[in-house]
Each structure stands twice: as C-alpha cells, then as structure tokens.
Design a protein around this motif. Sequence first.
Motif, PDB file in Angstrom:
ATOM      1  N   GLY A 278      -2.838   0.891 -21.114  1.00  0.00           N
ATOM      2  CA  GLY A 278      -1.827   0.852 -22.001  1.00  0.00           C
ATOM      3  C   GLY A 278      -0.440   1.486 -21.476  1.00  0.00           C
ATOM      4  N   VAL A 279      -0.656   2.164 -20.354  1.00  0.00           N
ATOM      5  CA  VAL A 279       0.568   2.698 -19.560  1.00  0.00           C
ATOM      6  C   VAL A 279       0.542   2.271 -17.718  1.00  0.00           C
ATOM      7  CG1 VAL A 279       1.483   4.847 -18.915  1.00  0.00           C
ATOM      8  CG2 VAL A 279       0.503   4.863 -20.909  1.00  0.00           C
ATOM      9  N   LEU A 280       1.436   1.987 -17.358  1.00  0.00           N
ATOM     10  CA  LEU A 280       1.624   1.432 -16.136  1.00  0.00           C
ATOM     11  C   LEU A 280       2.143   2.702 -15.259  1.00  0.00           C
ATOM     12  CD1 LEU A 280       3.284  -1.945 -16.375  1.00  0.00           C
ATOM     13  CD2 LEU A 280       0.875  -1.307 -16.498  1.00  0.00           C
ATOM     14  N   VAL A 281       1.649   3.068 -13.865  1.00  0.00           N
ATOM     15  CA  VAL A 281       2.230   4.029 -13.223  1.00  0.00           C
ATOM     16  C   VAL A 281       2.533   3.422 -11.862  1.00  0.00           C
ATOM     17  CG1 VAL A 281       1.562   6.155 -11.750  1.00  0.00           C
ATOM     18  CG2 VAL A 281       1.314   5.994 -14.444  1.00  0.00           C
ATOM     19  N   ASN A 282       3.635   3.457 -11.204  1.00  0.00           N
ATOM     20  CA  ASN A 282       4.135   3.248  -9.907  1.00  0.00           C
ATOM     21  C   ASN A 282       4.301   4.562  -8.995  1.00  0.00           C
ATOM     22  OD1 ASN A 282       6.550   2.275  -7.992  1.00  0.00           O
ATOM     23  ND2 ASN A 282       4.863   0.900  -7.699  1.00  0.00           N
ATOM     24  N   VAL A 283       3.884   4.654  -7.904  1.00  0.00           N
ATOM     25  CA  VAL A 283       4.251   5.447  -6.753  1.00  0.00           C
ATOM     26  C   VAL A 283       4.862   5.024  -5.751  1.00  0.00           C
ATOM     27  CG1 VAL A 283       2.526   7.048  -7.907  1.00  0.00           C
ATOM     28  CG2 VAL A 283       1.964   5.733  -5.840  1.00  0.00           C
ATOM     29  N   SER A 284       6.049   5.378  -5.370  1.00  0.00           N
ATOM     30  CA  SER A 284       6.496   4.851  -4.295  1.00  0.00           C
ATOM     31  C   SER A 284       7.224   6.140  -3.085  1.00  0.00           C
ATOM     32  CB  SER A 284       7.751   3.865  -4.420  1.00  0.00           C
ATOM     33  OG  SER A 284       7.188   2.895  -5.377  1.00  0.00           O
ATOM     34  N   ASN A 285       7.505   5.404  -1.878  1.00  0.00           N
ATOM     35  CA  ASN A 285       8.247   6.221  -0.949  1.00  0.00           C
ATOM     36  C   ASN A 285       9.280   5.470  -0.429  1.00  0.00           C
ATOM     37  OD1 ASN A 285       9.243   8.066   0.856  1.00  0.00           O
ATOM     38  ND2 ASN A 285       7.671   7.347   2.627  1.00  0.00           N
ATOM     39  N   LEU A 286      10.463   5.650  -1.081  1.00  0.00           N
ATOM     40  CA  LEU A 286      11.704   4.690  -0.415  1.00  0.00           C
ATOM     41  C   LEU A 286      12.307   5.343   0.319  1.00  0.00           C
ATOM     42  CD1 LEU A 286      12.431   2.932  -4.031  1.00  0.00           C
ATOM     43  CD2 LEU A 286      11.103   2.227  -2.207  1.00  0.00           C
ATOM     44  N   ALA A 287      11.966   6.315   0.866  1.00  0.00           N
ATOM     45  CA  ALA A 287      12.859   7.178   1.660  1.00  0.00           C
ATOM     46  C   ALA A 287      13.129   6.439   3.146  1.00  0.00           C
ATOM     47  CB  ALA A 287      11.929   8.634   2.203  1.00  0.00           C
ATOM     48  N   TRP A 288      12.061   5.305   3.351  1.00  0.00           N
ATOM     49  CA  TRP A 288      12.338   4.398   4.484  1.00  0.00           C
ATOM     50  C   TRP A 288      13.768   3.760   4.479  1.00  0.00           C
ATOM     51  CZ3 TRP A 288       9.270   5.066   8.360  1.00  0.00           C
ATOM     52  CH2 TRP A 288       7.857   5.356   8.281  1.00  0.00           C
ATOM     53  N   PHE A 289      14.535   3.712   3.397  1.00  0.00           N
ATOM     54  CA  PHE A 289      15.731   2.935   3.008  1.00  0.00           C
ATOM     55  C   PHE A 289      16.733   3.746   2.803  1.00  0.00           C
ATOM     56  CE2 PHE A 289      11.872   0.410   1.304  1.00  0.00           C
ATOM     57  CZ  PHE A 289      11.701  -0.172   2.742  1.00  0.00           C
ATOM     58  N   GLY A 290      16.495   5.142   2.805  1.00  0.00           N
ATOM     59  CA  GLY A 290      17.801   6.099   2.691  1.00  0.00           C
ATOM     60  C   GLY A 290      18.265   5.823   1.097  1.00  0.00           C
ATOM     61  N   ASP A 291      19.561   6.263   1.007  1.00  0.00           N
ATOM     62  CA  ASP A 291      20.369   6.276  -0.409  1.00  0.00           C
ATOM     63  C   ASP A 291      21.166   5.154  -0.254  1.00  0.00           C
ATOM     64  OD1 ASP A 291      21.171   7.029  -2.891  1.00  0.00           O
ATOM     65  OD2 ASP A 291      22.602   8.239  -2.156  1.00  0.00           O
ATOM     66  N   THR A 292      20.210   3.837  -0.390  1.00  0.00           N
ATOM     67  CA  THR A 292      20.766   2.370  -0.434  1.00  0.00           C
ATOM     68  C   THR A 292      20.562   1.943  -1.896  1.00  0.00           C
ATOM     69  OG1 THR A 292      18.783   1.377   0.499  1.00  0.00           O
ATOM     70  CG2 THR A 292      20.400   2.401   1.999  1.00  0.00           C
ATOM     71  N   ILE A 293      21.035   0.554  -2.189  1.00  0.00           N
ATOM     72  CA  ILE A 293      20.889  -0.060  -3.147  1.00  0.00           C
ATOM     73  C   ILE A 293      19.508  -0.488  -3.379  1.00  0.00           C
ATOM     74  CG2 ILE A 293      23.160  -1.189  -3.335  1.00  0.00           C
ATOM     75  CD1 ILE A 293      22.033  -3.978  -2.021  1.00  0.00           C
ATOM     76  N   ALA A 294      18.416  -0.083  -2.431  1.00  0.00           N
ATOM     77  CA  ALA A 294      17.136  -0.651  -2.313  1.00  0.00           C
ATOM     78  C   ALA A 294      16.607   0.215  -3.548  1.00  0.00           C
ATOM     79  CB  ALA A 294      16.427  -0.464  -1.213  1.00  0.00           C
ATOM     80  N   LEU A 295      16.950   1.359  -3.805  1.00  0.00           N
ATOM     81  CA  LEU A 295      16.424   2.385  -4.921  1.00  0.00           C
ATOM     82  C   LEU A 295      16.786   1.712  -6.383  1.00  0.00           C
ATOM     83  CD1 LEU A 295      16.354   4.164  -2.251  1.00  0.00           C
ATOM     84  CD2 LEU A 295      17.051   6.144  -3.953  1.00  0.00           C
ATOM     85  N   ASP A 296      17.891   1.400  -6.306  1.00  0.00           N
ATOM     86  CA  ASP A 296      18.064   0.750  -7.876  1.00  0.00           C
ATOM     87  C   ASP A 296      17.655  -0.500  -8.061  1.00  0.00           C
ATOM     88  OD1 ASP A 296      20.254   2.675  -8.891  1.00  0.00           O
ATOM     89  OD2 ASP A 296      21.158   2.101  -7.016  1.00  0.00           O
ATOM     90  N   GLN A 297      17.502  -1.439  -6.885  1.00  0.00           N
ATOM     91  CA  GLN A 297      16.810  -2.686  -7.279  1.00  0.00           C
ATOM     92  C   GLN A 297      15.306  -2.484  -7.765  1.00  0.00           C
ATOM     93  OE1 GLN A 297      17.886  -4.587  -3.322  1.00  0.00           O
ATOM     94  NE2 GLN A 297      19.649  -5.288  -4.285  1.00  0.00           N
ATOM     95  N   HIS A 298      14.799  -1.566  -6.882  1.00  0.00           N
ATOM     96  CA  HIS A 298      13.324  -1.503  -7.105  1.00  0.00           C
ATOM     97  C   HIS A 298      13.086  -0.786  -8.606  1.00  0.00           C
ATOM     98  CE1 HIS A 298       9.372   0.756  -6.557  1.00  0.00           C
ATOM     99  NE2 HIS A 298       9.010  -0.447  -5.840  1.00  0.00           N
ATOM    100  N   LEU A 299      13.858   0.016  -9.123  1.00  0.00           N
ATOM    101  CA  LEU A 299      13.578   0.337 -10.384  1.00  0.00           C
ATOM    102  C   LEU A 299      13.990  -0.888 -11.361  1.00  0.00           C
ATOM    103  CD1 LEU A 299      13.506   2.556 -12.456  1.00  0.00           C
ATOM    104  CD2 LEU A 299      16.014   3.021 -12.275  1.00  0.00           C
ATOM    105  N   GLN A 300      14.859  -1.403 -11.203  1.00  0.00           N
ATOM    106  CA  GLN A 300      15.158  -2.720 -12.093  1.00  0.00           C
ATOM    107  C   GLN A 300      14.173  -3.662 -11.976  1.00  0.00           C
ATOM    108  OE1 GLN A 300      18.179  -5.885 -10.467  1.00  0.00           O
ATOM    109  NE2 GLN A 300      19.152  -5.665 -12.590  1.00  0.00           N
ATOM    110  N   MET A 301      13.337  -3.897 -10.770  1.00  0.00           N
ATOM    111  CA  MET A 301      12.158  -4.700 -10.979  1.00  0.00           C
ATOM    112  C   MET A 301      10.974  -4.195 -11.646  1.00  0.00           C
ATOM    113  SD  MET A 301      12.187  -6.537  -6.977  1.00  0.00           S
ATOM    114  CE  MET A 301      12.637  -5.130  -6.282  1.00  0.00           C
ATOM    115  N   ALA A 302      11.020  -2.705 -11.497  1.00  0.00           N
ATOM    116  CA  ALA A 302       9.972  -1.890 -12.524  1.00  0.00           C
ATOM    117  C   ALA A 302      10.064  -2.232 -13.928  1.00  0.00           C
ATOM    118  CB  ALA A 302      10.031  -0.597 -12.239  1.00  0.00           C
ATOM    119  N   ARG A 303      11.698  -2.487 -14.113  1.00  0.00           N
ATOM    120  CA  ARG A 303      11.842  -2.580 -15.629  1.00  0.00           C
ATOM    121  C   ARG A 303      11.465  -3.927 -16.055  1.00  0.00           C
ATOM    122  NH1 ARG A 303      17.879  -1.595 -16.306  1.00  0.00           N
ATOM    123  NH2 ARG A 303      17.455  -1.841 -18.560  1.00  0.00           N
ATOM    124  N   MET A 304      11.588  -4.893 -15.280  1.00  0.00           N
ATOM    125  CA  MET A 304      10.916  -6.200 -15.517  1.00  0.00           C
ATOM    126  C   MET A 304       9.427  -6.124 -15.928  1.00  0.00           C
ATOM    127  SD  MET A 304      11.378  -9.477 -15.943  1.00  0.00           S
ATOM    128  CE  MET A 304      13.234  -9.924 -15.617  1.00  0.00           C
TER     129      MET A 304
END
Length: 582
Positions: A472-498
């Motif tokens: 009934g609940v989804l959980v995602n754990v990530s380590n996006l430190a590989w990509f610094g403070d870039t648009i990858a963080l926002d894009q990944h959150l957008q895909m989680a919202r999908m």
Amino acid sequence: MAEPILPRARQRAATSVDAANAAGASLRSGSAGRYDRPGRPFDRPISAPRALPRWHYLAALAAGAANTLSFAPTPHGGWLALALFAFLYAWLTRTTGWKSAALTGGAFGLGNFVTGVWWLYVSMHDYGGMAAPLAGAAVMLFSLYLALYPALSAGLWSFCAGHAENVSRRGELPFYPTWHGTFAFASAWAIGEWLRGTMLTGFPWLASGYAQVDGPLAGFAPIAGVYGVGWIGALVAALIVQAVHAGIARRGRGRERWVAAAICPGLLALALIASGMLLTRVAWTLPANAPLNARVLQGNVKQEMKFDEAGVRDAIALYQRMITEKPADLIVTPETAVPLLPQQFPPPFAQAVRKFADSTGSSILVGAFGATITPDGQMIDPTNSLFGITPNSNELYRYDKRHLVPFGEFVPLGFHWFVQLMNIPLGDLARGQPVQRPFMVHNQPVDVDICYEDIFGEEIARSLRETATPAGVLVNVSNLAWFGDTIALDQHLQMARMRTLETGRPMLAATNTGTTAAIDAHGRVVAKLPAMTVGSLDVTVQGTSGRTPYIAAGNNIVLAVSLILLAFGFAFGPARQKRRND
C-alpha cells in the motif's frame, strides 16, 4: 444534324485522352509542369527529392535541447512539451524521405539527451576520476546512442504514414498531415520510447510522458503509464498540426470539407487535453490500513568520503544518532547508508538499532550491501540491498536490487576497459529476484526499490500485480551524490511522482544528498528536504489498496494499440497516399 456532331464529340474525347496520355508521359519523364494540388501548377519539373538545408537539422537539434526545459525543475512543463512536439511533427512533414525523417528525429533526440543527461559527466569525471575529454566523449556517445530511438520512431512514421511513398512517387511535393499519419506518429514515438526503456537493460530517463506529471495529460498515467501518456502527448501535438495545416490548405474548398479537415482534429486534441485534466479527479485506489508515521533520513555524506574508512565510521555514527533520535512507525535510511555487510556492522551500532526498534516499536530500513555466505565462510554474489528490522522479531528482512546500473553495478560484456578508467567502487553485483515480498510495517505492506529502479514503472506494477500481499506504500532509497547538485535530482523526483500516479500509491523517497521527499497517491509532493543538507523528514503516510488499469495491464495497453495502428498504417498508408497523389 446529329450525325456530324458525333464524330466531332468522339474526336474531342480522343484528343482529351491523347492529351492526358501525353501529360502522363511528360510527368513520368519529368518534363511537364507539376502540381501540388489540383489547379496549382508549378513551372519547374518533378525531380528527385531535394536535400534539406543544414539549418533544418539544426532547428530540430535546438528544439530537442529546448525540450529538456519541459522536464523538472521547470513547473508545468507539459504545455511546453506539447508545443515542441507539434513543432517536431510539423518539421517531419517537411522531410524528403525516410532517411531525412530519421535524421530529423535523431537530431531532436540528440539535442534533448545531451542537455538532459549531461550530469553523467559529473559522475564519471568529478567522482569517477575519468579524464575530462574522455568523460565528455562518453556523454556524447551515450547521447548519440539514445538518439537512435527517436530516429527509429521518425523513420518508422515515414513508412507507416505513407510519407516515404509520397516522396518516392512525387518528388518534392509536400506531405499533407492525415489521420493515419497522425496516429502513426503517436504510435511510432511510443514504440521508440518503450524500446529505449527496455533494450540493453533500458534507460527510460526523459521519456516524454514525465513532462506531463504537472501537465494537462497527467490523468492518463493510471490508465496507460508513462509511455501511454507520451503516446497521447504525441497524438495531441500531431492533431494540432493536422488541424492548422488543413485549415490553411483547404480554405475556400467548401465549408463541409473545411470543417471535417480542420475542426475535427482540433476538437479531438481539445477533448484529449480536457480528459487528461478531468481524469486527475478519479480515485483509482482507496485508503487502506492505519496511516504510518514515517521518518525519512538524509545524511548528506560526501561521495568522496562514502567508501573511505574514516568516512564509513562517520556515516555509521551519523545514522546511529539519526535513527535513534526519535521513534516512528517506519524509519528509512538512504541507499548504502552503511556501506558494509550486516555481518560487518560494528556491534555498538547493531545493538543500539536493535534495542531502539524493540523498545519503541519502530520498523527500520537500512541500506547496506548483502552477500551469500558459503559453508567455508566465503562471501559471494554481493548485492545492493535493503535490510529491514521489525520490532521484537529476530527475522531480518532483505531486499536485493533487481535492476542494476550498467558500469556502476555491473560491467557489460566487453566494457571492462571502460570501468578501469573510472574509480567507482562498485563492480559486478548479483541481481535480486524480479518480484520480492514486501516489508511489513504493522499491518501495512511496503514495496521497496533502490536507486533508479523507480524509473521502470512496469517492474513496480508487476511487483504489485504478482505479490500475494500487494503493498500500500512505495519506498525508494537512492544515493544521487554521484551527480552533485544537478537537474538529475529534480528529474528523479519527477519520475518517482509518475510512479505514484501510475499505481495510486504514496511514496517515500530517502536519498543521501537529495531530493528526500514524501509524495501522496496523487503525485503531489507533500514534504521534502532541501538538497545537500543533513536532516530527517517526519511525515504521515496513508497507504492505499486496489489496482489501477496500469497495474493490471502494465505497458500492454499502449504497446498493443501502437502496434495495431502501425500495422494498419504500414498496410494501408502508402496506398492511401498513392490514391491521394493520383
């Protein structure tokens, strides 16, 4: 008087036939005037398809680069995506054959991917230690590979819409957008994106449907998933082009023909947009079980320190303090928060976490590495894993990542030389099972995944569909430190919202550096932590139950519709275009 008239009539008819035959012969020989439509002669002869100017492809490249702006962090980028796809379709109708159509689609894709996944350079150069020229070349080569799929879509559209037949038979005559061409464009685009998301382990990043998370077509996500949303977006854009073109080309040809040609596709495009907005009000799932109080942790451990011996000690001390700081029904740490095997956990850490769970009733998910222990004590088949601690239970829950990252977590055959150029401490990991049991928190099953697994919606839908106790609940754990403070963080959150839109389930996203967030079952971010900070997110999450159409069917709906329409277009499109030209 009738007798003399008959021979003259026959003579005029014969003369007309001879003239028609002569005109046909001259058309075939390329020596007669040409017509783009009845009654509109040109004074130059029909010739082989002309070569498009270079600026045509440069414009497609620029449009693809602009398309990156339709994704996060741009708000409401779905409207921009529709405009740019309308431009792409109009631009494709100007091409002079399937080759130029494929080049146009490839140029659009190249512009999109170079500007959309440039953050891979950060992981390879800044953290992987690869030389800057090599890292830049690797990003460019990868973008060229990804651009092959929109090129394939454009070339496939050219054949199935009758565009290639039109050019081969009529030289430079322009292609008129038609109904079968419009549906062929949407179907070819969806097939290309699906192939990009599945071939060679898949990379569906920047699939066009993600731009609609805050856009007008988000309501279709629970029905057909991200590829279905992309299919409808491409269809709406093509319908707009068809309506505008028909409105201009058929003006003055009779009101009824003008209405049928221009108004009908325009109305259908508006109906699809309105339907997408209205469908967001439909509740596909229902609240189930008691709400959970959750704490989602963000340690902001520097990537260059994450696997250093001193850095590992500091991370363990940090997460021990954050975990035991405050009780909750569910506490979630990021991916590899403790980059060790459970057997290697320092006893003070393991004892403190176990004692805290038992005394407070808190269930805890800890990111770490897993392995299989052989009878002789050797550790084989290392995995990227999540371990769950349940209060007053000796059973240790384990989830092993099933969809691994190429070059980061496994090395494709023949590419070990490439990995040796980087200093990334992950090599060949073992894969988890496609469907794994959920983690039980009180009476609420929780479905977990790691890192970019949440960009593969079909896999999450399959897990919910085939598990005996659907989460009934989804959980995602990530380590996006590989990509610094870039648009990858926002894009990944957008895909989680999908994923929440597709499944009708809320999601908790725990990341090392950002973006740690809580998303409700309608795709709305209800709370999040600032990136590049240390903190914990305290939220209440309400689980849901029930199946959306996408959970039940996955990508089968959009694939079946696309293949049927493409087969129909391929079978009848060229013939229809031939009759139209004749």
